[in-house]
Design a protein around this motif. Sequence first.
Motif, PDB file in Angstrom:
ATOM      1  N   ASP A   1       0.830  -1.204   0.000  1.00 10.32           N
ATOM      2  CA  ASP A   1       0.000   0.000   0.000  1.00 10.32           C
ATOM      3  C   ASP A   1       0.865   1.256   0.000  1.00 10.32           C
ATOM      4  O   ASP A   1       1.853   1.351   0.735  1.00 10.32           O
ATOM      5  N   LEU A   2       0.493   2.204  -0.824  1.00 11.36           N
ATOM      6  CA  LEU A   2       1.152   3.510  -0.860  1.00 11.36           C
ATOM      7  C   LEU A   2       0.032   4.547  -0.820  1.00 11.36           C
ATOM      8  O   LEU A   2      -0.357   5.104  -1.832  1.00 11.36           O
ATOM      9  N   ASN A   3      -0.479   4.783   0.393  1.00 15.77           N
ATOM     10  CA  ASN A   3      -1.638   5.670   0.554  1.00 15.77           C
ATOM     11  C   ASN A   3      -1.204   7.131   0.679  1.00 15.77           C
ATOM     12  O   ASN A   3      -0.012   7.453   0.630  1.00 15.77           O
ATOM     13  N   ALA A   4      -2.184   7.998   0.848  1.00 15.55           N
ATOM     14  CA  ALA A   4      -1.922   9.443   0.891  1.00 15.55           C
ATOM     15  C   ALA A   4      -1.002   9.824   2.048  1.00 15.55           C
ATOM     16  O   ALA A   4      -0.146  10.711   1.902  1.00 15.55           O
ATOM     17  N   TRP A   5      -1.146   9.179   3.204  1.00 13.10           N
ATOM     18  CA  TRP A   5      -0.296   9.498   4.357  1.00 13.10           C
ATOM     19  C   TRP A   5       1.163   9.144   4.074  1.00 13.10           C
ATOM     20  O   TRP A   5       2.073   9.906   4.416  1.00 13.10           O
ATOM     21  N   ARG A   6       1.377   7.998   3.457  1.00 16.04           N
ATOM     22  CA  ARG A   6       2.749   7.600   3.134  1.00 16.04           C
ATOM     23  C   ARG A   6       3.343   8.517   2.068  1.00 16.04           C
ATOM     24  O   ARG A   6       4.525   8.872   2.143  1.00 16.04           O
ATOM     25  N   ILE A   7       2.539   8.885   1.101  1.00 15.33           N
ATOM     26  CA  ILE A   7       3.023   9.796   0.055  1.00 15.33           C
ATOM     27  C   ILE A   7       3.383  11.148   0.664  1.00 15.33           C
ATOM     28  O   ILE A   7       4.413  11.739   0.318  1.00 15.33           O
ATOM     29  N   ALA A   8       2.568  11.615   1.595  1.00 18.26           N
ATOM     30  CA  ALA A   8       2.874  12.883   2.272  1.00 18.26           C
ATOM     31  C   ALA A   8       4.176  12.763   3.069  1.00 18.26           C
ATOM     32  O   ALA A   8       5.024  13.671   3.047  1.00 18.26           O
ATOM     33  N   GLY A   9       4.357  11.646   3.758  1.00 21.83           N
ATOM     34  CA  GLY A   9       5.595  11.424   4.506  1.00 21.83           C
ATOM     35  C   GLY A   9       6.806  11.388   3.595  1.00 21.83           C
ATOM     36  O   GLY A   9       7.853  11.956   3.909  1.00 21.83           O
ATOM     37  N   ILE A  10       6.651  10.725   2.456  1.00 26.50           N
ATOM     38  CA  ILE A  10       7.735  10.661   1.472  1.00 26.50           C
ATOM     39  C   ILE A  10       8.078  12.065   0.975  1.00 26.50           C
ATOM     40  O   ILE A  10       9.251  12.418   0.829  1.00 26.50           O
ATOM     41  N   ALA A  11       7.061  12.880   0.742  1.00 20.91           N
ATOM     42  CA  ALA A  11       7.296  14.254   0.289  1.00 20.91           C
ATOM     43  C   ALA A  11       8.068  15.047   1.338  1.00 20.91           C
ATOM     44  O   ALA A  11       9.020  15.776   1.005  1.00 20.91           O
ATOM     45  N   PHE A  12       7.694  14.885   2.609  1.00 22.84           N
ATOM     46  CA  PHE A  12       8.415  15.577   3.681  1.00 22.84           C
ATOM     47  C   PHE A  12       9.873  15.118   3.762  1.00 22.84           C
ATOM     48  O   PHE A  12      10.782  15.928   3.959  1.00 22.84           O
ATOM     49  N   ILE A  13      10.099  13.813   3.612  1.00 24.24           N
ATOM     50  CA  ILE A  13      11.466  13.290   3.631  1.00 24.24           C
ATOM     51  C   ILE A  13      12.283  13.907   2.500  1.00 24.24           C
ATOM     52  O   ILE A  13      13.422  14.352   2.698  1.00 24.24           O
ATOM     53  N   CYS A  14      11.696  13.957   1.314  1.00 24.10           N
ATOM     54  CA  CYS A  14      12.408  14.519   0.150  1.00 24.10           C
ATOM     55  C   CYS A  14      12.718  15.994   0.349  1.00 24.10           C
ATOM     56  O   CYS A  14      13.835  16.441   0.080  1.00 24.10           O
ATOM     57  N   VAL A  15      11.742  16.752   0.845  1.00 21.16           N
ATOM     58  CA  VAL A  15      11.961  18.182   1.088  1.00 21.16           C
ATOM     59  C   VAL A  15      13.047  18.375   2.145  1.00 21.16           C
ATOM     60  O   VAL A  15      13.959  19.194   1.983  1.00 21.16           O
ATOM     61  N   GLY A  16      12.981  17.612   3.215  1.00 23.95           N
ATOM     62  CA  GLY A  16      13.981  17.722   4.271  1.00 23.95           C
ATOM     63  C   GLY A  16      15.379  17.395   3.776  1.00 23.95           C
ATOM     64  O   GLY A  16      16.348  18.072   4.120  1.00 23.95           O
ATOM     65  N   THR A  17      15.483  16.372   2.954  1.00 25.00           N
ATOM     66  CA  THR A  17      16.786  15.987   2.419  1.00 25.00           C
ATOM     67  C   THR A  17      17.339  17.063   1.496  1.00 25.00           C
ATOM     68  O   THR A  17      18.536  17.373   1.535  1.00 25.00           O
TER      69      THR A  17
END
Length: 142
Positions: A99-115
């Motif tokens: 599963d790759l739901n909206a919460w995980r996608i949002a978390g991934i986006a935050f990780i990418c922005v932070g990096t």
Amino acid sequence: MKFLPFILFTVLTNAAAQLMLKQGMMNLGPLAVDGVHPILRVLQIVFSPWVFLGLCTFVISMASHLYVLSKVELSFAYPFLSLAYVAVAVFAYFVFREDLNAWRIAGIAFICVGTVLIAQGGAGHAQSSASENPVQTSELAR
């Protein structure tokens, strides 16, 4: 930024190792230990093809990470390892149908922005001004 390819290699090999370990454990099925000595079961797991390949890939990833740490600041290099989560989540979606739901996608986006923010924060070279002028042994005796 000259060591960024090595950092990304570390991230990708780390993520690949996770995917191989998952595949290996799925191939093994339930880990019933009835009648099997626990040490033999551990050896059976470790030497199953996908798990063994995943562990070897982890060794390569760690060797790459050690090289990176010898060249750049830990506070610069280590946050990039969070990108392994991004790679694992995306590949697990396609390979294992996880599963790759909206919460995980949002978390991934935050990780990418932070990096990206961390990467913009400095060159990340481990060499400091103090290391340019090494302390002489005679100076330590004072």
